[in-house]
Design a protein around this motif. Structure first.
Motif, PDB file in Angstrom:
ATOM      1  N   ARG A 298      55.757  50.104  30.713  1.00 38.96           N
ATOM      2  CA  ARG A 298      55.114  50.836  31.818  1.00 38.96           C
ATOM      3  C   ARG A 298      53.639  51.075  31.544  1.00 38.96           C
ATOM      4  O   ARG A 298      52.843  51.144  32.472  1.00 38.96           O
ATOM      5  CB  ARG A 298      55.824  52.159  32.065  1.00 38.96           C
ATOM      6  CG  ARG A 298      57.228  51.961  32.559  1.00 38.96           C
ATOM      7  CD  ARG A 298      57.755  53.211  33.172  1.00 38.96           C
ATOM      8  NE  ARG A 298      57.339  53.277  34.561  1.00 38.96           N
ATOM      9  CZ  ARG A 298      58.083  53.801  35.516  1.00 38.96           C
ATOM     10  NH1 ARG A 298      59.246  54.318  35.231  1.00 38.96           N
ATOM     11  NH2 ARG A 298      57.652  53.827  36.749  1.00 38.96           N
ATOM     12  N   ASN A 299      53.275  51.188  30.262  1.00 42.47           N
ATOM     13  CA  ASN A 299      51.864  51.335  29.929  1.00 42.47           C
ATOM     14  C   ASN A 299      51.097  50.044  30.173  1.00 42.47           C
ATOM     15  O   ASN A 299      49.904  50.067  30.451  1.00 42.47           O
ATOM     16  CB  ASN A 299      51.686  51.751  28.467  1.00 42.47           C
ATOM     17  CG  ASN A 299      51.928  53.229  28.283  1.00 42.47           C
ATOM     18  OD1 ASN A 299      51.796  53.994  29.239  1.00 42.47           O
ATOM     19  ND2 ASN A 299      52.284  53.632  27.083  1.00 42.47           N
ATOM     20  N   LEU A 300      51.805  48.934  30.028  1.00 41.01           N
ATOM     21  CA  LEU A 300      51.143  47.636  30.145  1.00 41.01           C
ATOM     22  C   LEU A 300      51.040  47.162  31.587  1.00 41.01           C
ATOM     23  O   LEU A 300      50.212  46.335  31.919  1.00 41.01           O
ATOM     24  CB  LEU A 300      51.908  46.589  29.328  1.00 41.01           C
ATOM     25  CG  LEU A 300      51.777  46.719  27.811  1.00 41.01           C
ATOM     26  CD1 LEU A 300      52.780  45.809  27.123  1.00 41.01           C
ATOM     27  CD2 LEU A 300      50.363  46.371  27.376  1.00 41.01           C
ATOM     28  N   THR A 301      51.890  47.654  32.433  1.00 35.66           N
ATOM     29  CA  THR A 301      51.872  47.199  33.816  1.00 35.66           C
ATOM     30  C   THR A 301      52.194  48.364  34.734  1.00 35.66           C
ATOM     31  O   THR A 301      52.930  49.264  34.351  1.00 35.66           O
ATOM     32  CB  THR A 301      52.891  46.059  34.050  1.00 35.66           C
ATOM     33  OG1 THR A 301      52.933  45.782  35.449  1.00 35.66           O
ATOM     34  CG2 THR A 301      54.288  46.419  33.587  1.00 35.66           C
ATOM     35  N   ASN A 302      51.616  48.348  35.933  1.00 36.49           N
ATOM     36  CA  ASN A 302      51.968  49.429  36.850  1.00 36.49           C
ATOM     37  C   ASN A 302      53.073  49.032  37.816  1.00 36.49           C
ATOM     38  O   ASN A 302      53.370  49.738  38.757  1.00 36.49           O
ATOM     39  CB  ASN A 302      50.733  49.960  37.591  1.00 36.49           C
ATOM     40  CG  ASN A 302      49.958  48.831  38.224  1.00 36.49           C
ATOM     41  OD1 ASN A 302      50.471  47.713  38.346  1.00 36.49           O
ATOM     42  ND2 ASN A 302      48.735  49.109  38.641  1.00 36.49           N
ATOM     43  N   ARG A 303      53.646  47.860  37.587  1.00 38.79           N
ATOM     44  CA  ARG A 303      54.770  47.450  38.428  1.00 38.79           C
ATOM     45  C   ARG A 303      55.953  47.100  37.539  1.00 38.79           C
ATOM     46  O   ARG A 303      55.902  46.160  36.765  1.00 38.79           O
ATOM     47  CB  ARG A 303      54.406  46.239  39.270  1.00 38.79           C
ATOM     48  CG  ARG A 303      53.205  46.454  40.139  1.00 38.79           C
ATOM     49  CD  ARG A 303      53.042  45.310  41.102  1.00 38.79           C
ATOM     50  NE  ARG A 303      53.779  45.560  42.331  1.00 38.79           N
ATOM     51  CZ  ARG A 303      54.005  44.612  43.238  1.00 38.79           C
ATOM     52  NH1 ARG A 303      53.633  43.385  43.024  1.00 38.79           N
ATOM     53  NH2 ARG A 303      54.626  44.905  44.351  1.00 38.79           N
ATOM     54  N   PHE A 304      56.988  47.904  37.661  1.00 38.01           N
ATOM     55  CA  PHE A 304      58.196  47.700  36.872  1.00 38.01           C
ATOM     56  C   PHE A 304      59.157  46.875  37.730  1.00 38.01           C
ATOM     57  O   PHE A 304      59.560  47.304  38.807  1.00 38.01           O
ATOM     58  CB  PHE A 304      58.808  49.065  36.547  1.00 38.01           C
ATOM     59  CG  PHE A 304      59.628  49.084  35.312  1.00 38.01           C
ATOM     60  CD1 PHE A 304      59.040  49.152  34.055  1.00 38.01           C
ATOM     61  CD2 PHE A 304      61.011  49.062  35.397  1.00 38.01           C
ATOM     62  CE1 PHE A 304      59.813  49.178  32.906  1.00 38.01           C
ATOM     63  CE2 PHE A 304      61.782  49.089  34.248  1.00 38.01           C
ATOM     64  CZ  PHE A 304      61.172  49.144  33.005  1.00 38.01           C
ATOM     65  N   ARG A 305      59.473  45.666  37.274  1.00 38.68           N
ATOM     66  CA  ARG A 305      60.179  44.711  38.141  1.00 38.68           C
ATOM     67  C   ARG A 305      61.646  44.598  37.750  1.00 38.68           C
ATOM     68  O   ARG A 305      61.964  44.321  36.598  1.00 38.68           O
ATOM     69  CB  ARG A 305      59.483  43.348  38.042  1.00 38.68           C
ATOM     70  CG  ARG A 305      59.849  42.370  39.151  1.00 38.68           C
ATOM     71  CD  ARG A 305      59.051  41.082  39.001  1.00 38.68           C
ATOM     72  NE  ARG A 305      57.636  41.241  39.315  1.00 38.68           N
ATOM     73  CZ  ARG A 305      57.135  41.153  40.540  1.00 38.68           C
ATOM     74  NH1 ARG A 305      57.918  40.897  41.567  1.00 38.68           N
ATOM     75  NH2 ARG A 305      55.846  41.311  40.733  1.00 38.68           N
ATOM     76  N   VAL A 306      62.507  44.799  38.724  1.00 45.77           N
ATOM     77  CA  VAL A 306      63.948  44.870  38.464  1.00 45.77           C
ATOM     78  C   VAL A 306      64.692  43.860  39.334  1.00 45.77           C
ATOM     79  O   VAL A 306      64.467  43.807  40.548  1.00 45.77           O
ATOM     80  CB  VAL A 306      64.488  46.289  38.802  1.00 45.77           C
ATOM     81  CG1 VAL A 306      65.993  46.370  38.566  1.00 45.77           C
ATOM     82  CG2 VAL A 306      63.752  47.362  37.995  1.00 45.77           C
ATOM     83  N   LEU A 307      65.551  43.067  38.698  1.00 43.61           N
ATOM     84  CA  LEU A 307      66.452  42.197  39.458  1.00 43.61           C
ATOM     85  C   LEU A 307      67.815  42.860  39.489  1.00 43.61           C
ATOM     86  O   LEU A 307      68.368  43.194  38.435  1.00 43.61           O
ATOM     87  CB  LEU A 307      66.556  40.818  38.790  1.00 43.61           C
ATOM     88  CG  LEU A 307      67.693  39.907  39.273  1.00 43.61           C
ATOM     89  CD1 LEU A 307      67.530  39.539  40.750  1.00 43.61           C
ATOM     90  CD2 LEU A 307      67.760  38.639  38.421  1.00 43.61           C
ATOM     91  N   ILE A 308      68.363  43.069  40.684  1.00 41.44           N
ATOM     92  CA  ILE A 308      69.694  43.651  40.781  1.00 41.44           C
ATOM     93  C   ILE A 308      70.638  42.599  41.362  1.00 41.44           C
ATOM     94  O   ILE A 308      70.318  41.938  42.344  1.00 41.44           O
ATOM     95  CB  ILE A 308      69.705  44.968  41.601  1.00 41.44           C
ATOM     96  CG1 ILE A 308      71.096  45.586  41.569  1.00 41.44           C
ATOM     97  CG2 ILE A 308      69.203  44.771  43.029  1.00 41.44           C
ATOM     98  CD1 ILE A 308      71.111  47.074  41.867  1.00 41.44           C
TER      99      ILE A 308
END
Ligand SMILES: Nc1nc2c(ncn2[C@@H]2O[C@H](COP(=O)(O)OP(=O)(O)O)[C@@H](O)[C@H]2O)c(=O)[nH]1
Ligand SMILES: [Mg+2]
Length: 135
Positions: free
Chosen positions: A25-35
């Motif tokens: 989360r520190n490295l990117t402001n978009r946390f990407r999730v595959l459901i």
């Protein structure tokens, strides 16, 4: 292993995962999730809970154009479950979701699509394009 060992091991694992999540989360402001899960399994509902919202998600194609789900036509239906599309809740844009309806017995096309998607994402240079969680 005794029960207390198992418990402390589990606590350590959770702590390690939390540290890793914080680092991403520190490295990117978009946390990407595959459901991944069957239609009607409750995927969208679970993502609403994660984002602490009851709003309907917005769906964008890979070019960033919003897909209008209010038209209940077959194209919109497909759009909701196309793994390439990005799904976001406007009140919490820190998460980006991808939705896959999962693999039904005897059907390999969906599995191939997910494999190809994972491959493509993992070789992308930009960290925010990587997948951070598969659920
Ligand atoms: N009983 C029950 N119904 C649920 C639960 N989660 C979702 N639903 C309902 O199941 C239906 C499908 O949920 P949805 O999140 O749209 O599933 P998706 O197709 O996997 O995205 C909706 O009518 C939800 O209200 C649950 O935990 N229990
Ligand atoms: Mg859904």
């Amino acid at each position: 292993m005794s029960l207390s060992n198992v418990e402390s091991q589990a606590a350590e694992d959770i702590e390690r995962q939390q540290r890793r999540a914080r680092r991403v989360r520190n490295l990117t402001n978009r946390f990407r999730v595959l459901i991944i899960g069957r239609a009607n399994a409750g995927k969208t509902t679970i993502l609403q809970r994660v984002c602490n919202t009851t709003e309907q998600p917005k769906i964008f194609n890979p070019e960033g154009h919003e897909i209008d789900l209010s038209e209940l036509n077959p194209t919109a239906q497909r759009g909701e479950h196309d793994i390439e599309n990005e799904m976001i809740f406007e009140s919490n844009t820190a998460f980006v979701f991808h939705d896959s309806r999962g693999f039904e017995a005897g059907r390999t096309s969906e599995l191939d699509k997910v494999k190809e998607f994972l491959q493509k994402r993992s070789t992308n240079n930009r960290l925010e394009d990587h997948l951070h969680v598969i659920w």
